[in-house]
Write an enzyme that holds these catalytic residues in place. Structure first.
Site, PDB file in Angstrom:
ATOM      1  N   HIS A  77      -3.477   0.767   8.069  1.00 10.18           N
ATOM      2  CA  HIS A  77      -2.188   1.275   7.906  1.00 10.18           C
ATOM      3  C   HIS A  77      -2.079   2.379   7.057  1.00 10.18           C
ATOM      4  O   HIS A  77      -1.464   3.729   7.321  1.00 10.18           O
ATOM      5  CB  HIS A  77      -1.223   0.267   7.689  1.00 10.18           C
ATOM      6  CG  HIS A  77       0.227   0.692   7.328  1.00 10.18           C
ATOM      7  ND1 HIS A  77       1.415   0.188   8.058  1.00 10.18           N
ATOM      8  CD2 HIS A  77       0.852   1.524   6.301  1.00 10.18           C
ATOM      9  CE1 HIS A  77       2.562   0.862   7.822  1.00 10.18           C
ATOM     10  NE2 HIS A  77       2.243   1.691   6.759  1.00 10.18           N
ATOM     11  N   GLU A  78      -2.409   2.308   5.877  1.00  9.94           N
ATOM     12  CA  GLU A  78      -2.431   3.543   4.862  1.00  9.94           C
ATOM     13  C   GLU A  78      -3.242   4.660   5.395  1.00  9.94           C
ATOM     14  O   GLU A  78      -3.316   5.883   5.069  1.00  9.94           O
ATOM     15  CB  GLU A  78      -3.309   2.970   3.352  1.00  9.94           C
ATOM     16  CG  GLU A  78      -2.058   1.953   2.836  1.00  9.94           C
ATOM     17  CD  GLU A  78      -0.642   2.291   3.092  1.00  9.94           C
ATOM     18  OE1 GLU A  78      -0.280   3.250   2.961  1.00  9.94           O
ATOM     19  OE2 GLU A  78      -0.089   1.202   2.941  1.00  9.94           O
ATOM     20  N   GLN A  95       2.970   9.890   1.452  1.00  8.10           N
ATOM     21  CA  GLN A  95       4.386   9.192   1.324  1.00  8.10           C
ATOM     22  C   GLN A  95       5.005   9.710  -0.353  1.00  8.10           C
ATOM     23  O   GLN A  95       5.990   9.488  -0.293  1.00  8.10           O
ATOM     24  CB  GLN A  95       3.954   7.799   0.985  1.00  8.10           C
ATOM     25  CG  GLN A  95       3.668   7.199   2.584  1.00  8.10           C
ATOM     26  CD  GLN A  95       3.495   5.700   2.397  1.00  8.10           C
ATOM     27  OE1 GLN A  95       2.787   5.146   2.272  1.00  8.10           O
ATOM     28  NE2 GLN A  95       4.640   4.972   2.824  1.00  8.10           N
ATOM     29  N   GLY A  97       0.859  -1.393  -0.041  1.00 13.68           N
ATOM     30  CA  GLY A  97      -0.046  -0.158  -0.005  1.00 13.68           C
ATOM     31  C   GLY A  97       0.893   1.171  -0.012  1.00 13.68           C
ATOM     32  O   GLY A  97       1.914   1.197   0.567  1.00 13.68           O
ATOM     33  N   HIS A 122      -1.759   6.944   7.733  1.00 15.80           N
ATOM     34  CA  HIS A 122      -0.843   8.051   7.011  1.00 15.80           C
ATOM     35  C   HIS A 122      -1.636   9.166   6.731  1.00 15.80           C
ATOM     36  O   HIS A 122      -1.208  10.490   6.756  1.00 15.80           O
ATOM     37  CB  HIS A 122      -0.332   7.286   5.663  1.00 15.80           C
ATOM     38  CG  HIS A 122       0.881   6.663   5.907  1.00 15.80           C
ATOM     39  ND1 HIS A 122       2.068   7.144   6.203  1.00 15.80           N
ATOM     40  CD2 HIS A 122       1.095   5.137   5.421  1.00 15.80           C
ATOM     41  CE1 HIS A 122       2.851   5.988   6.346  1.00 15.80           C
ATOM     42  NE2 HIS A 122       2.557   4.911   5.818  1.00 15.80           N
ATOM     43  N   CYS A 156       6.730  -0.318   6.372  1.00 14.11           N
ATOM     44  CA  CYS A 156       6.376   0.794   5.671  1.00 14.11           C
ATOM     45  C   CYS A 156       7.440   1.202   4.617  1.00 14.11           C
ATOM     46  O   CYS A 156       8.489   1.295   4.904  1.00 14.11           O
ATOM     47  CB  CYS A 156       5.901   1.899   6.822  1.00 14.11           C
ATOM     48  SG  CYS A 156       5.239   3.428   5.994  1.00 14.11           S
ATOM     49  N   LEU A 157       7.032   1.564   3.452  1.00 13.69           N
ATOM     50  CA  LEU A 157       7.954   2.165   2.502  1.00 13.69           C
ATOM     51  C   LEU A 157       8.471   3.179   2.908  1.00 13.69           C
ATOM     52  O   LEU A 157       9.449   3.828   2.254  1.00 13.69           O
ATOM     53  CB  LEU A 157       7.177   2.282   1.160  1.00 13.69           C
ATOM     54  CG  LEU A 157       6.532   1.020   0.616  1.00 13.69           C
ATOM     55  CD1 LEU A 157       5.826   1.366  -0.732  1.00 13.69           C
ATOM     56  CD2 LEU A 157       7.610   0.023   0.332  1.00 13.69           C
TER      57      LEU A 157
HETATM   58 ZN    ZN Z   1       3.112   3.038   5.638  1.00 12.45          ZN
END
Ligand code: ZN
Length: 150
Positions: free
Chosen positions: A130-131, A51, A46, A134, A88-89
């Site tokens: 999670h997304e 991000q 995701g 953000h 997480c990216l």
């Molecule tokens: Zn993340």
């Protein structure tokens, strides 16, 4: 489509509360397309707009080969609790165990402004939550009960 740079933890952009999308226009479609490209390249599950430095309530999730594009997502209902491993990216070097609801109902708009309902459970629900965190400037690292070094 074009890949965008992924903002890393420590950048204040990841801590902002994102604004609702009001225009379902070409600019939004471009953002969603670029985010999908970025997600595929990074091989993540995701990605949220902050991000890639865009403070809008937009995120994407790819699960079991299906790409979900969520605009202005809202958590309507949640049930149960479970703990699992997340990464997480935007967070390099570690993962963590995070407690989240086991089941969720969410609503969101698609890229054309059509409202959609979705029920998700287990890890599938976790990726959405999670997304969505953000979009309010929250990272998994804020919630983790144990850090797991990569
Ligand atoms: Zn993340």
């Amino acid at each position: 489509m074009a890949r965008r740079n992924i903002v890393k933890m420590g950048d204040p952009l990841l801590r902002k509360k994102c604004k609702e999308v009001t225009e379902f226009d070409g600019k939004l479609h471009q953002l969603l397309d670029d985010m999908a490209d970025t997600l595929h390249f990074a091989e993540g599950l995701g990605l949220a707009a902050p991000q890639v430095g865009i403070l809008k309530r937009v995120c994407i999730v790819e699960y079991d080969g299906v790409l979900y594009e969520l605009v202005n997502p809202v958590l309507v209902k949640s049930k149960g609790k479970c703990v699992d491993n997340e990464g997480c990216l935007s967070v390099e070097g570690f993962r963590g165990l995070v407690e989240r609801p086991k089941q969720i109902d969410i609503t969101y708009y698609d890229r054309n402004g059509v409202k959609t309902d979705l029920h998700a459970e287990g890890y599938f629900a976790r990726v959405f939550l999670h997304e969505m965190d953000h979009l309010d400037g929250i990272l998994f690292a804020d919630k983790m009960i144990r850090k797991i070094m990569d």
